[in-house]
Design a protein around this motif. Structure first.
Motif, PDB file in Angstrom:
ATOM      1  N   MET A   1       0.846  -1.185   0.000  1.00 30.72           N
ATOM      2  CA  MET A   1       0.000   0.000   0.000  1.00 30.72           C
ATOM      3  C   MET A   1       0.887   1.243   0.000  1.00 30.72           C
ATOM      4  N   HIS A   2       0.603   2.156  -0.908  1.00 30.74           N
ATOM      5  CA  HIS A   2       1.396   3.375  -1.051  1.00 30.74           C
ATOM      6  C   HIS A   2       0.529   4.570  -0.685  1.00 30.74           C
ATOM      7  N   CYS A   3       1.121   5.558  -0.031  1.00 32.20           N
ATOM      8  CA  CYS A   3       0.346   6.720   0.410  1.00 32.20           C
ATOM      9  C   CYS A   3      -0.092   7.599  -0.753  1.00 32.20           C
ATOM     10  N   GLY A   4       0.535   7.443  -1.934  1.00 37.08           N
ATOM     11  CA  GLY A   4       0.130   8.202  -3.108  1.00 37.08           C
ATOM     12  C   GLY A   4       1.006   9.378  -3.435  1.00 37.08           C
ATOM     13  N   ALA A   5       2.015   9.667  -2.614  1.00 38.32           N
ATOM     14  CA  ALA A   5       2.906  10.797  -2.883  1.00 38.32           C
ATOM     15  C   ALA A   5       3.861  10.454  -4.026  1.00 38.32           C
ATOM     16  N   TRP A   6       4.452  11.509  -4.623  1.00 39.38           N
ATOM     17  CA  TRP A   6       5.446  11.298  -5.665  1.00 39.38           C
ATOM     18  C   TRP A   6       6.651  10.570  -5.075  1.00 39.38           C
ATOM     19  N   THR A   7       7.313   9.767  -5.910  1.00 37.43           N
ATOM     20  CA  THR A   7       8.481   9.015  -5.444  1.00 37.43           C
ATOM     21  C   THR A   7       9.770   9.673  -5.905  1.00 37.43           C
ATOM     22  N   ASP A   8      10.854   9.407  -5.163  1.00 35.05           N
ATOM     23  CA  ASP A   8      12.202   9.767  -5.593  1.00 35.05           C
ATOM     24  C   ASP A   8      12.752   8.596  -6.393  1.00 35.05           C
ATOM     25  N   ASP A   9      13.427   8.894  -7.500  1.00 29.05           N
ATOM     26  CA  ASP A   9      13.921   7.844  -8.387  1.00 29.05           C
ATOM     27  C   ASP A   9      15.434   7.709  -8.252  1.00 29.05           C
ATOM     28  N   HIS A  10      15.879   6.506  -7.930  1.00 24.61           N
ATOM     29  CA  HIS A  10      17.304   6.211  -7.784  1.00 24.61           C
ATOM     30  C   HIS A  10      17.691   5.240  -8.899  1.00 24.61           C
ATOM     31  N   TYR A  11      18.401   5.765  -9.900  1.00 28.08           N
ATOM     32  CA  TYR A  11      18.768   4.942 -11.048  1.00 28.08           C
ATOM     33  C   TYR A  11      20.058   4.174 -10.782  1.00 28.08           C
ATOM     34  N   ASP A  12      20.093   2.953 -11.305  1.00 28.39           N
ATOM     35  CA  ASP A  12      21.258   2.062 -11.170  1.00 28.39           C
ATOM     36  C   ASP A  12      21.748   1.993  -9.727  1.00 28.39           C
ATOM     37  N   PRO A  13      20.905   1.557  -8.800  1.00 35.30           N
ATOM     38  CA  PRO A  13      21.290   1.535  -7.384  1.00 35.30           C
ATOM     39  C   PRO A  13      22.286   0.436  -7.025  1.00 35.30           C
ATOM     40  N   ASN A  14      22.527  -0.508  -7.947  1.00 30.39           N
ATOM     41  CA  ASN A  14      23.486  -1.598  -7.702  1.00 30.39           C
ATOM     42  C   ASN A  14      23.099  -2.419  -6.476  1.00 30.39           C
ATOM     43  N   LEU A  15      21.804  -2.716  -6.368  1.00 27.69           N
ATOM     44  CA  LEU A  15      21.307  -3.513  -5.246  1.00 27.69           C
ATOM     45  C   LEU A  15      20.812  -4.889  -5.686  1.00 27.69           C
ATOM     46  N   TRP A  16      20.771  -5.145  -6.978  1.00 27.55           N
ATOM     47  CA  TRP A  16      20.381  -6.449  -7.489  1.00 27.55           C
ATOM     48  C   TRP A  16      20.966  -6.616  -8.893  1.00 27.55           C
ATOM     49  N   GLU A  17      20.962  -7.828  -9.379  1.00 29.65           N
ATOM     50  CA  GLU A  17      21.443  -8.123 -10.723  1.00 29.65           C
ATOM     51  C   GLU A  17      20.597  -9.240 -11.313  1.00 29.65           C
ATOM     52  N   ILE A  18      19.858  -8.924 -12.383  1.00 23.83           N
ATOM     53  CA  ILE A  18      19.047  -9.922 -13.070  1.00 23.83           C
ATOM     54  C   ILE A  18      19.782 -10.314 -14.347  1.00 23.83           C
ATOM     55  N   PRO A  19      20.181 -11.567 -14.487  1.00 27.11           N
ATOM     56  CA  PRO A  19      20.940 -11.981 -15.673  1.00 27.11           C
ATOM     57  C   PRO A  19      20.055 -12.108 -16.906  1.00 27.11           C
ATOM     58  N   PHE A  20      20.688 -12.103 -18.076  1.00 23.53           N
ATOM     59  CA  PHE A  20      19.970 -12.218 -19.341  1.00 23.53           C
ATOM     60  C   PHE A  20      19.065 -13.451 -19.392  1.00 23.53           C
ATOM     61  N   LYS A  56      16.977  -0.379 -18.218  1.00 16.93           N
ATOM     62  CA  LYS A  56      16.609   0.659 -17.250  1.00 16.93           C
ATOM     63  C   LYS A  56      16.448  -0.003 -15.897  1.00 16.93           C
ATOM     64  N   VAL A  57      17.263   0.422 -14.939  1.00 16.96           N
ATOM     65  CA  VAL A  57      17.204  -0.122 -13.581  1.00 16.96           C
ATOM     66  C   VAL A  57      16.947   1.042 -12.640  1.00 16.96           C
ATOM     67  N   CYS A  58      15.886   0.960 -11.867  1.00 21.99           N
ATOM     68  CA  CYS A  58      15.520   2.096 -11.018  1.00 21.99           C
ATOM     69  C   CYS A  58      14.825   1.611  -9.749  1.00 21.99           C
ATOM     70  N   LEU A  59      15.114   2.299  -8.669  1.00 21.93           N
ATOM     71  CA  LEU A  59      14.433   2.061  -7.399  1.00 21.93           C
ATOM     72  C   LEU A  59      13.650   3.320  -7.063  1.00 21.93           C
ATOM     73  N   HIS A  60      12.313   3.203  -7.047  1.00 21.31           N
ATOM     74  CA  HIS A  60      11.439   4.339  -6.749  1.00 21.31           C
ATOM     75  C   HIS A  60      11.061   4.273  -5.265  1.00 21.31           C
ATOM     76  N   ILE A  61      11.337   5.341  -4.516  1.00 24.99           N
ATOM     77  CA  ILE A  61      11.082   5.357  -3.074  1.00 24.99           C
ATOM     78  C   ILE A  61      10.209   6.551  -2.728  1.00 24.99           C
ATOM     79  N   CYS A  62       9.159   6.305  -1.959  1.00 22.77           N
ATOM     80  CA  CYS A  62       8.316   7.404  -1.497  1.00 22.77           C
ATOM     81  C   CYS A  62       9.012   8.112  -0.341  1.00 22.77           C
TER      82      CYS A  62
END
Length: 270
Positions: A1-20, A56-62
């Motif tokens: 559940m999200h409060c609905g506010a705009w999120t901050d976008d963190h590109y290429d956070p280097n927190l995961w790696e999904i292989p081809f 495109k790798v991004c972590l969106h955080i409220c």
């Protein structure tokens, strides 16, 4: 559940790696499904080249409630010239907090209330007092919660930028605050030597209570009233002073999130 506010976008956070191969397996599952595309396995537009042409790798955080969603989008070229776009996502889940436990970390409480403000009705009164004091601190006041019992009717003490000591009473109750409670608060302010006060309620104020606070402000001791709606606005603003970052999401290369298919489509005409 999200409060609905705009999120901050963190590109290429280097927190995961999904292989081809993981993207490729998703693509193959989708295109051979007769209810989606139904490609034969040997169709050149279905056979992948074996690489990712764009990512495109991004972590969106409220910034207000701490909710997050991890997004990983890959463009997969096929030998026949088609481009397949696979987007995988993973998002946080709102966990229930025990608001009857006064040891619950305040920042977790504040984020939880930002998403689920109705839960204030089940809060331990002391936890509500501590939460209110923490919000006032984010507004630039020195704020200290008083002892839970034998506090003389003052639940927190503020000191503003002008050096004034302000007495605060916090009431976590369902019904509206009545005029008698404002009068008792005025008495506590007078006995303890405060020149002004703030009354914070988890509900609302009766018309008599509003008139009493206004009258006190006009002739003797200023009393500000903060009802549930106003406190919610204060909480929203205060949350912006303690913005969550990628390090607060509990994910890392050693503890990556679990991804699921979000969308799948092609870019060139079939």
């Amino acid at each position: 559940m999200h409060c609905g506010a705009w999120t901050d976008d963190h590109y290429d956070p280097n927190l995961w790696e999904i292989p081809f191969p993981e993207f490729a397996a998703t693509q193959q599952q989708q295109i051979i499904d007769p209810e989606i595309y139904g490609f034969p396995p040997d169709d050149p537009d279905a056979i992948l080249c074996g690489n990712i042409s764009d990512r495109k790798v991004c972590l969106h955080i409220c910034p207000e409630c701490g909710w997050w969603i991890a997004e990983d989008r890959a463009v997969l070229p096929a030998t026949g010239g088609q481009l397949w776009v696979v987007t995988l996502t993973s998002m946080s889940v709102l966990q229930e907090l025990d608001l009857s436990n006064i040891d619950t970390p305040l920042q977790e409480v504040r984020r939880y209330l930002r998403r689920k403000f109705d839960a204030r009705a089940s809060m331990h009164p002391r936890l509500f007092e501590l939460t209110v004091a923490s919000v006032f601190r984010d507004f630039g006041c020195q704020a200290v919660a008083t002892a839970y019992s034998n506090d003389g009717g003052i639940d927190a003490v503020l000191q503003d930028s002008a050096g004034r000591r302000i007495g605060v009473q916090v009431k976590r109750q369902k019904g509206a605050v009545q005029v008698e409670q404002i009068r008792a608060f005025l008495g506590a302010l007078t006995l303890e030597g405060y020149t002004c006060g703030v009354f914070v309620s988890s509900s609302s104020f009766s018309r008599g209570a509003i008139r009493a606070a206004k009258r006190s402000t006009e002739i003797r001791t200023p009393i500000s009233l903060v009802d549930a709606n106003r406190f919610f606005d204060m909480l929203r603003y205060a949350q912006l002073s303690d913005i969550s970052g990628p390090e607060d999401c509990g994910i890392s290369l050693s503890n990556p999130p679990k991804f699921h298919l979000h969308s799948f489509y092609y870019l060139n005409s079939l």
